[in-house]
Enzyme design. Sequence first.
Site, PDB file in Angstrom:
ATOM      1  N   HIS A  92       0.832  -1.214   0.000  1.00 17.50           N
ATOM      2  CA  HIS A  92       0.000   0.000   0.000  1.00 17.50           C
ATOM      3  C   HIS A  92       0.863   1.259   0.000  1.00 17.50           C
ATOM      4  CE1 HIS A  92       0.285   1.831   4.062  1.00 17.50           C
ATOM      5  NE2 HIS A  92       0.556   0.612   4.471  1.00 17.50           N
ATOM      6  N   CYS A  93       0.258   2.320  -0.474  1.00 18.99           N
ATOM      7  CA  CYS A  93       0.869   3.658  -0.413  1.00 18.99           C
ATOM      8  C   CYS A  93      -0.109   4.586   0.302  1.00 18.99           C
ATOM      9  CB  CYS A  93       1.257   4.150  -1.803  1.00 18.99           C
ATOM     10  SG  CYS A  93      -0.086   4.195  -3.007  1.00 18.99           S
TER      11      CYS A  93
END
Length: 363
Positions: A92-93
């Site tokens: 994830h970012c």
Amino acid sequence: MKEMAVEDLFTIKNPVIIDIRSPIEFNDGAIPGAINVPLFTNEERQIIGTIYKQEGSAVAKWKAMEIVSPKIPELLQTIKKCVSNDTELIIHCWRGGMRSKAVVTFLEFAGIYSWRLVGGYKAYRHYILEQLPTMLPNKAIVLHGLTGVGKTEVLKILNKKGYPILDLEEMAGHRGSIFGTIGLSDGHNQKTFDSLLFKGLRDIKDADYFLVEAESKRIGKAVQSEELMDKKMEGININLNTPIEQRVKHLVSEYVEPYQEETWYFDKISDGIEKVLRRIKDADIKKSLIQTLTDRNYPEMIRILLEHYYDPRYDHAKQEYEGEFFEIYAEHPMDAADKIAEKLNQLSFYPIQELNFHNRMIK
């Protein structure tokens, strides 16, 4: 590309969560247990952001590609070391955009299959804030006691005995006093506190009550929610009493002995005493405190602080709680935990394992 919604993240048995945001983003708030493998350094992220604002999306994307391309083999190798056959890899970012899509694609080319967390950390943050008010067990058992009785240590012992606890000081990274960060970092921010509280509540989701310390609403940098404070104010109260000699001994072992030889220690204590002196009116007490600081006589300093600063403030704080108070007299934390466990059993508050058994028998 496999995608995962935030609510599904907590159903995974052995997740390995890779947070590819820059270190500054990660340090500002992260999913507990996530591993930071940044796609960009803080400086690189700033450069790309500036280009995006000044020259537009296309130029910024090209610059990002130039920066990332040489890093790809090392990045993939780092992530590969984090996974095994029985783990699920989740990337994830910030909001599940280009950074996480790119890394998931790179991994797929390398034969490493992963999930992309839809919405990224932003979606996770929104989800836990929505869930937290609904997760609190029905009843709070609130542990009170003058500074130095060892409330946190008692909670940890009770936790080992199987009782459901929330250690709010640990979640806040702060011990809830002027000297609360000694030996710790500067304390956790609100995002980290909320994430750890969410994890803590998930850990005790099978319990219909929880044990918690009687903290003020603010603990260091973090603030407890109204829902949590209301549960505590309406809870069952246990007041722990310990001789002052034991309290001084406990605080010396916690605040002094591990750190007094460190170069920063005296300055940190001096700063704390300076704050206390502003709040104490008695000239003799001030003089005595200054003398203990000069002599580095920390046990005597602690005794004076307890008798003339912390203890007088504590009775006032207790008056805010509505529920019944049970008094426990103990010589040390282990003794206190045993007596509290006995009282909890009398009140039909059992350890989680026994509680589950008890509920099955009723059914």
